[in-house]
Scaffold this active site. Sequence first.
Site, PDB file in Angstrom:
ATOM      1  N   ASN A  92      -9.882  -1.173  -0.121  1.00 22.34           N
ATOM      2  CA  ASN A  92      -8.427  -0.883  -0.237  1.00 22.34           C
ATOM      3  C   ASN A  92      -7.964  -1.299  -1.537  1.00 22.34           C
ATOM      4  O   ASN A  92      -7.774  -2.477  -1.830  1.00 22.34           O
ATOM      5  CB  ASN A  92      -7.787  -1.503   1.180  1.00 22.34           C
ATOM      6  CG  ASN A  92      -6.424  -1.682   1.243  1.00 22.34           C
ATOM      7  OD1 ASN A  92      -6.058  -1.065   0.329  1.00 22.34           O
ATOM      8  ND2 ASN A  92      -5.851  -2.081   2.204  1.00 22.34           N
TER       9      ASN A  92
ATOM     10  N   CYS B 286       0.672  -1.315  -0.002  1.00 16.91           N
ATOM     11  CA  CYS B 286      -0.119   0.198   0.084  1.00 16.91           C
ATOM     12  C   CYS B 286       0.683   1.230   0.038  1.00 16.91           C
ATOM     13  O   CYS B 286       0.338   2.255  -0.198  1.00 16.91           O
ATOM     14  CB  CYS B 286      -0.942   0.001   1.273  1.00 16.91           C
ATOM     15  SG  CYS B 286      -1.790  -1.392   1.241  1.00 16.91           S
TER      16      CYS B 286
ATOM     17  N   HIS C 100      -3.764   6.545   3.362  1.00 16.20           N
ATOM     18  CA  HIS C 100      -4.150   5.368   2.617  1.00 16.20           C
ATOM     19  C   HIS C 100      -5.683   4.949   2.871  1.00 16.20           C
ATOM     20  O   HIS C 100      -6.015   4.756   4.224  1.00 16.20           O
ATOM     21  CB  HIS C 100      -3.274   4.335   3.033  1.00 16.20           C
ATOM     22  CG  HIS C 100      -3.557   3.038   2.495  1.00 16.20           C
ATOM     23  ND1 HIS C 100      -3.948   2.620   1.149  1.00 16.20           N
ATOM     24  CD2 HIS C 100      -3.507   1.665   3.141  1.00 16.20           C
ATOM     25  CE1 HIS C 100      -4.155   1.334   1.117  1.00 16.20           C
ATOM     26  NE2 HIS C 100      -3.906   0.932   2.434  1.00 16.20           N
TER      27      HIS C 100
HETATM   28  N1  ACO Z   1     -18.043 -10.591   8.744  1.00 17.78           N
HETATM   29  C1  ACO Z   1     -18.309 -10.803   9.948  1.00 17.78           C
HETATM   30  N2  ACO Z   1     -17.495 -11.308  10.893  1.00 17.78           N
HETATM   31  C2  ACO Z   1     -16.355 -11.120  10.792  1.00 17.78           C
HETATM   32  C3  ACO Z   1     -15.589 -11.017   9.366  1.00 17.78           C
HETATM   33  C4  ACO Z   1     -16.627 -10.435   8.423  1.00 17.78           C
HETATM   34  N3  ACO Z   1     -16.289 -10.183   7.238  1.00 17.78           N
HETATM   35  N4  ACO Z   1     -14.242 -10.927   9.370  1.00 17.78           N
HETATM   36  C5  ACO Z   1     -14.158 -11.255  10.739  1.00 17.78           C
HETATM   37  N5  ACO Z   1     -15.219 -11.579  11.524  1.00 17.78           N
HETATM   38  C6  ACO Z   1     -15.122 -11.738  12.914  1.00 17.78           C
HETATM   39  C7  ACO Z   1     -13.871 -12.585  13.268  1.00 17.78           C
HETATM   40  O1  ACO Z   1     -14.186 -13.943  13.000  1.00 17.78           O
HETATM   41  C8  ACO Z   1     -14.076 -12.374  14.840  1.00 17.78           C
HETATM   42  O2  ACO Z   1     -14.959 -13.240  15.304  1.00 17.78           O
HETATM   43  P1  ACO Z   1     -14.621 -13.744  16.867  1.00 17.78           P
HETATM   44  O3  ACO Z   1     -14.700 -12.816  17.683  1.00 17.78           O
HETATM   45  O4  ACO Z   1     -15.757 -14.781  17.007  1.00 17.78           O
HETATM   46  O5  ACO Z   1     -13.486 -14.433  16.745  1.00 17.78           O
HETATM   47  C9  ACO Z   1     -14.536 -10.829  14.955  1.00 17.78           C
HETATM   48  O6  ACO Z   1     -15.181 -10.683  13.744  1.00 17.78           O
HETATM   49  C10 ACO Z   1     -13.532  -9.897  15.176  1.00 17.78           C
HETATM   50  O7  ACO Z   1     -12.397  -9.873  14.222  1.00 17.78           O
HETATM   51  P2  ACO Z   1     -11.110  -9.058  14.309  1.00 17.78           P
HETATM   52  O8  ACO Z   1     -10.282  -9.398  13.188  1.00 17.78           O
HETATM   53  O9  ACO Z   1     -10.642  -8.876  15.479  1.00 17.78           O
HETATM   54  O10 ACO Z   1     -12.020  -7.689  13.705  1.00 17.78           O
HETATM   55  P3  ACO Z   1     -11.361  -6.237  13.593  1.00 17.78           P
HETATM   56  O11 ACO Z   1     -12.184  -5.290  14.472  1.00 17.78           O
HETATM   57  O12 ACO Z   1      -9.847  -6.373  13.920  1.00 17.78           O
HETATM   58  O13 ACO Z   1     -11.676  -5.833  12.155  1.00 17.78           O
HETATM   59  C11 ACO Z   1     -10.265  -5.817   9.949  1.00 17.78           C
HETATM   60  C12 ACO Z   1     -10.967  -6.590  11.003  1.00 17.78           C
HETATM   61  C13 ACO Z   1     -11.311  -5.055   9.396  1.00 17.78           C
HETATM   62  C14 ACO Z   1      -9.625  -6.588   9.006  1.00 17.78           C
HETATM   63  C15 ACO Z   1      -9.350  -4.798  10.720  1.00 17.78           C
HETATM   64  O14 ACO Z   1      -8.596  -5.349  11.605  1.00 17.78           O
HETATM   65  C16 ACO Z   1      -8.390  -4.075   9.933  1.00 17.78           C
HETATM   66  O15 ACO Z   1      -8.806  -3.181   8.896  1.00 17.78           O
HETATM   67  N6  ACO Z   1      -7.156  -4.416   9.769  1.00 17.78           N
HETATM   68  C17 ACO Z   1      -6.131  -3.279   9.152  1.00 17.78           C
HETATM   69  C18 ACO Z   1      -6.083  -3.674   7.697  1.00 17.78           C
HETATM   70  C19 ACO Z   1      -5.036  -2.608   6.968  1.00 17.78           C
HETATM   71  O16 ACO Z   1      -4.734  -1.647   7.427  1.00 17.78           O
HETATM   72  N7  ACO Z   1      -4.154  -3.222   6.305  1.00 17.78           N
HETATM   73  C20 ACO Z   1      -2.983  -2.542   5.817  1.00 17.78           C
HETATM   74  C21 ACO Z   1      -2.737  -2.010   4.644  1.00 17.78           C
HETATM   75  S1  ACO Z   1      -3.246  -3.606   3.399  1.00 17.78           S
HETATM   76  C22 ACO Z   1      -1.943  -3.784   2.223  1.00 17.78           C
HETATM   77  O17 ACO Z   1      -0.906  -3.477   2.545  1.00 17.78           O
HETATM   78  C23 ACO Z   1      -2.239  -4.707   0.936  1.00 17.78           C
END
Ligand code: ACO
Length: 334
Positions: free
Chosen positions: A286, A115, A256
């Site tokens: 993204n 990214c 980003h």
């Molecule tokens: N729908 C429903 N539930 C979901 C989904 C979904 N799509 N995805 C995950 N869950 C569930 C999980 O299984 C988990 O359930 P559990 O508590 O029963 O285990 C719960 O939701 C919480 O999951 P988390 O992963 O802790 O959720 P979080 O609030 O962290 O959100 C997300 C996830 C959106 C991916 C977030 O962590 C994020 O945006 N991370 C950063 C991404 C990023 O910035 N990447 C950098 C750049 S990318 C690049 O360089 C290519």
Amino acid sequence: MAQYAAMRSIGAYVPEKVLSNSDLEKMVDTTDEWIVKRTGIKERHIAAKNESTSDMGAKAASMAIERSGIAKEDIDLVLCATVTPDYFNMPSTACIISKKLDIVNVQAFDISAACSGFVYLLSIAKAFIESGMKKNILIIGAEKFSSIVDYTDRSTCILFGDGAGAAIISATSSKKESIVDIHASADGTYADFLVTPAPGSVNPANQKMLDDKLNFVQMKGNETFKLAVKTLTQDVVEILETNNLKASDIPHFVPHQANYRIIKAVGDSLGMTKEQVVLTVQKYGNTSAASIPMAINDIYESGRLKEGDLMLLDTFGGGLTWASALLPFAGKTK
Ligand code: ACO
């Protein structure tokens, strides 16, 4: 006379097909409500089957060249940032885009910084121009992220979209027009936070690698989220301090576009207003290296971006890599 680097134009390409949250509800165990609440994303665009990263990159690049008023023949370097190249080994996507645009016999190469790719390219273009080696550089961030996403994995498939953005960076003798500063860095300690394990020299292509789905992106979402907020905020504070600027001096903060909650947390901690923060994650998701130029193109096309307006770019991605940049828009605007 000193030679500085200026951003002369911006362009972008968004593929036609839209993948909405309700479409994803039919594919994996998720809901529109969960996706919007956790990420701010409502829809993303997906490239057609026969549409490659270079096809999208070439379209964004054509627009950037046309808007720059610079003749194709005067471009002396073509750079592409992508982690979803047309071919994983060779030729580079930059070479393919160059051929599609009929810009041949000039240096062309790809970089891989996920990214952060577009801001990394800005730093490379700045160095090439300030050293006097090049005059007009075409930089492109292009991704067909859908080609490395597992559409049965709800934790990643909701996040990413496809698209491309491009800019022309040219030599100028005017300091007022020039890129002010760029900070770019990386820390491989966190390499496993965001990874496509195969194919590569660690896991060469074979049937087992496909059966184990190692060709798809894997992400430690929560860990990445926490580090992103911390690093992005720190990065912006540092670049503003170094240049004796305050957050209120910046008309356009272009972060980003990975997750609305990350953008809001960073914007709030810097005291940025809603008007200052550029937001496109709701409609594009993204798009990795394409995210920042696509966002700049959005404010260009809506007429918000005016000639000379200062932009603060801030990005974070796989590697882990991160970067920030301060620059005025030195092209003609609407
Ligand atoms: N729908 C429903 N539930 C979901 C989904 C979904 N799509 N995805 C995950 N869950 C569930 C999980 O299984 C988990 O359930 P559990 O508590 O029963 O285990 C719960 O939701 C919480 O999951 P988390 O992963 O802790 O959720 P979080 O609030 O962290 O959100 C997300 C996830 C959106 C991916 C977030 O962590 C994020 O945006 N991370 C950063 C991404 C990023 O910035 N990447 C950098 C750049 S990318 C690049 O360089 C290519």
